[in-house]
Design an enzyme around this catalytic site. Structure first.
Site, PDB file in Angstrom:
ATOM      1  CG  ASN A  23      -4.325   6.213   1.089  1.00 39.23           C
ATOM      2  OD1 ASN A  23      -5.353   6.271   1.950  1.00 39.23           O
ATOM      3  ND2 ASN A  23      -4.456   5.443   0.047  1.00 39.23           N
ATOM      4  NE  ARG A  71     -11.168  -2.604   0.167  1.00 38.86           N
ATOM      5  CZ  ARG A  71     -10.021  -3.253   0.074  1.00 38.86           C
ATOM      6  NH1 ARG A  71      -8.738  -2.544   0.078  1.00 38.86           N
ATOM      7  NH2 ARG A  71     -10.124  -4.438  -0.154  1.00 38.86           N
ATOM      8  CD  GLU A 119       0.647   4.058  -6.334  1.00 41.77           C
ATOM      9  OE1 GLU A 119      -0.263   4.953  -6.947  1.00 41.77           O
ATOM     10  OE2 GLU A 119       0.503   3.545  -4.996  1.00 41.77           O
ATOM     11  CB  THR A 131      -3.995  -3.084   2.985  1.00 42.55           C
ATOM     12  OG1 THR A 131      -3.628  -1.859   2.271  1.00 42.55           O
ATOM     13  CG2 THR A 131      -2.807  -3.915   3.341  1.00 42.55           C
ATOM     14  CB  THR A 132      -4.203  -2.698  -2.347  1.00 43.36           C
ATOM     15  OG1 THR A 132      -5.054  -1.917  -1.930  1.00 43.36           O
ATOM     16  CG2 THR A 132      -4.131  -3.452  -3.792  1.00 43.36           C
ATOM     17  NE  ARG A 188     -12.336  -3.258   3.520  1.00 45.64           N
ATOM     18  CZ  ARG A 188     -11.569  -4.175   3.410  1.00 45.64           C
ATOM     19  NH1 ARG A 188     -10.304  -4.001   3.930  1.00 45.64           N
ATOM     20  NH2 ARG A 188     -11.790  -5.202   2.885  1.00 45.64           N
ATOM     21  CG  HIS A 189     -11.655   2.972   4.081  1.00 41.14           C
ATOM     22  ND1 HIS A 189     -11.662   3.144   2.683  1.00 41.14           N
ATOM     23  CD2 HIS A 189     -10.522   1.934   3.999  1.00 41.14           C
ATOM     24  CE1 HIS A 189     -10.498   2.473   1.814  1.00 41.14           C
ATOM     25  NE2 HIS A 189     -10.006   1.539   2.709  1.00 41.14           N
ATOM     26  CD  GLU A 194      -4.950   3.739  -3.686  1.00 42.36           C
ATOM     27  OE1 GLU A 194      -5.840   3.020  -2.817  1.00 42.36           O
ATOM     28  OE2 GLU A 194      -3.717   4.123  -3.134  1.00 42.36           O
ATOM     29  CG  HIS A 197      -9.082   1.942  -2.376  1.00 39.38           C
ATOM     30  ND1 HIS A 197      -8.192   0.572  -1.935  1.00 39.38           N
ATOM     31  CD2 HIS A 197     -10.043   1.047  -3.320  1.00 39.38           C
ATOM     32  CE1 HIS A 197      -8.768  -0.427  -2.589  1.00 39.38           C
ATOM     33  NE2 HIS A 197      -9.729   0.193  -3.548  1.00 39.38           N
ATOM     34  NE  ARG A 234     -16.936   3.477  19.250  1.00 43.34           N
ATOM     35  CZ  ARG A 234     -16.893   4.138  20.339  1.00 43.34           C
ATOM     36  NH1 ARG A 234     -17.536   5.141  20.453  1.00 43.34           N
ATOM     37  NH2 ARG A 234     -16.189   3.708  21.274  1.00 43.34           N
ATOM     38  CG  HIS A 241       0.785  -0.886  -0.245  1.00 44.71           C
ATOM     39  ND1 HIS A 241       1.085  -1.773   0.843  1.00 44.71           N
ATOM     40  CD2 HIS A 241      -0.410  -0.932  -0.326  1.00 44.71           C
ATOM     41  CE1 HIS A 241      -0.118  -1.992   1.238  1.00 44.71           C
ATOM     42  NE2 HIS A 241      -0.904  -1.882   0.341  1.00 44.71           N
ATOM     43  N   GLY A 252      -0.164   6.330   2.910  1.00 44.85           N
ATOM     44  CA  GLY A 252      -1.191   6.636   3.533  1.00 44.85           C
ATOM     45  C   GLY A 252      -0.899   5.998   5.184  1.00 44.85           C
ATOM     46  CG  HIS A 253      -0.386   2.242   8.188  1.00 41.38           C
ATOM     47  ND1 HIS A 253      -1.730   1.800   8.706  1.00 41.38           N
ATOM     48  CD2 HIS A 253       0.393   2.008   9.135  1.00 41.38           C
ATOM     49  CE1 HIS A 253      -1.357   1.200   9.812  1.00 41.38           C
ATOM     50  NE2 HIS A 253      -0.266   1.442  10.391  1.00 41.38           N
ATOM     51  CG  HIS A 260      -5.517   4.035   7.884  1.00 43.49           C
ATOM     52  ND1 HIS A 260      -5.860   3.397   6.978  1.00 43.49           N
ATOM     53  CD2 HIS A 260      -4.220   3.555   8.222  1.00 43.49           C
ATOM     54  CE1 HIS A 260      -5.292   2.194   6.839  1.00 43.49           C
ATOM     55  NE2 HIS A 260      -4.194   2.463   7.584  1.00 43.49           N
TER      56      HIS A 260
HETATM   57  N1  PXP Z   1      -0.985   2.840  -3.253  1.00 44.64           N
HETATM   58  C1  PXP Z   1      -1.828   1.884  -3.506  1.00 44.64           C
HETATM   59  C2  PXP Z   1      -2.277   1.710  -4.786  1.00 44.64           C
HETATM   60  C3  PXP Z   1      -2.469   1.463  -2.345  1.00 44.64           C
HETATM   61  O1  PXP Z   1      -3.727   0.598  -2.462  1.00 44.64           O
HETATM   62  C4  PXP Z   1      -2.258   1.909  -0.794  1.00 44.64           C
HETATM   63  C5  PXP Z   1      -3.066   1.578   0.254  1.00 44.64           C
HETATM   64  O2  PXP Z   1      -4.399   1.892   0.211  1.00 44.64           O
HETATM   65  C6  PXP Z   1      -1.251   2.911  -0.856  1.00 44.64           C
HETATM   66  C7  PXP Z   1      -0.605   3.369  -1.972  1.00 44.64           C
HETATM   67  C8  PXP Z   1      -0.700   3.472   0.285  1.00 44.64           C
HETATM   68  O3  PXP Z   1      -0.199   2.428   1.248  1.00 44.64           O
HETATM   69  P1  PXP Z   1       0.208   2.604   2.821  1.00 44.64           P
HETATM   70  O4  PXP Z   1      -1.183   2.878   3.408  1.00 44.64           O
HETATM   71  O5  PXP Z   1       0.742   1.333   3.150  1.00 44.64           O
HETATM   72  O6  PXP Z   1       1.094   3.815   2.804  1.00 44.64           O
END
Ligand code: PXP
Length: 237
Positions: free
Chosen positions: A7, A45, A151, A100-101, A49-50, A70, A43, A18, A190, A212-213, A10
């Site tokens: 993901n 949104r 998921e 975040t979600t 926002r991103h 997403e 994602h 910026r 997540h 992602g994060h 970020h």
């Molecule tokens: N799965 C879903 C459905 C999410 O909304 C997210 C966050 O965007 C992730 C996975 C990934 O989560 P993380 O960024 O905490 O790894």
């Protein structure tokens, strides 16, 4: 083999800080693919926002691996998905104020309108998963709406410590078991990190992890290619 979906939201978050053109999530998608990612997850949104519409369009054109979008189950997003044709859509709940979600989608409450959204996406060959809490009732409801996969939300597991950790892991196991019995695909994600992913990848029924994060955070320090390679090695030991 468990697929790793990277993901890259970020990367877009840094750019939007910026309102400039760098770093470009399109470049990140290409590097993640070269480093061994099995898919790219973004994602889009409602508040943009991103990830921006332009990112979705270009990433769709550039990558050869799976693109998982997403999105909230809104008319706007369904139209965008039908136009851009990601390989897969993951339906998520969306609240404006959240960082975040936060939780899974309440599939039981969403019923009829969700079913129509799923049918429209699937009729164009888009695989549909639903982001759900590790709750067998939500898994069963997802199957009844003809989703291809669930998921499973691993956020509570990721945040748990001590006795709660075993409890949360058990909830994931139970949801996976239910999904297996009723024949629906199983993804998870997540809050997964290099430290906590091992217990999730140990569940062989899980076909795909979306992370992602943690990957992007490591990428800031060691580079995206290395960060993806290291996570890929943990997901497929
Ligand atoms: N799965 C879903 C459905 C999410 O909304 C997210 C966050 O965007 C992730 C996975 C990934 O989560 P993380 O960024 O905490 O790894």
């Amino acid at each position: 083999m468990t697929r790793l979906g990277v993901n890259i939201d970020h990367v877009a978050t840094i750019r939007q800080a910026r309102l400039t053109t760098e770093p470009d999530p399109v470049a990140a998608a290409v590097i993640a693919e070269l480093a061994g990612a099995d898919g790219i997850t973004i994602h889009l949104r409602e508040d943009r926002r991103h990830i921006q519409d332009r990112d979705l369009r270009l990433i769709r054109q550039v990558i050869q691996i799976r693109l998982n979008l997403e999105m909230a189950a809104t008319e706007e997003m369904v139209r965008i998905a039908l136009k851009e044709r990601p390989d897969a859509v993951c339906l998520v709940p969306e609240k404006r104020a959240e960082l975040t979600t936060e939780g899974g989608l309440d599939v039981i409450a969403g019923g009829g309108s969700l079913k129509k959204v799923i049918q429209r996406l699937r009729s164009k060959g888009i695989e549909v998963s639903i982001f759900v809490d590790p709750d067998p009732r939500q898994v069963i409801a997802s199957r009844e709406l003809n989703a291809d996969a669930v998921e499973i939300h691993t956020g509570s597991y990721a945040g748990a410590r001590g006795k709660a950790l075993a409890r949360e892991l058990e909830r994931i196991h139970r949801a996976v078991q239910t999904a297996r019995e009723i024949g629906i695909g199983i993804h998870a994600g997540h809050g997964l990190t290099y430290q906590n992913v091992g217990r999730v990848t140990a569940i062989p029924e899980i076909e795909e992890l979306n992370i992602g994060h943690s990957i992007i955070s490591r990428a800031v320090l060691v580079g995206l290619e290395r960060a993806v390679r290291e996570m890929k090695a943990l997901v497929n030991p």
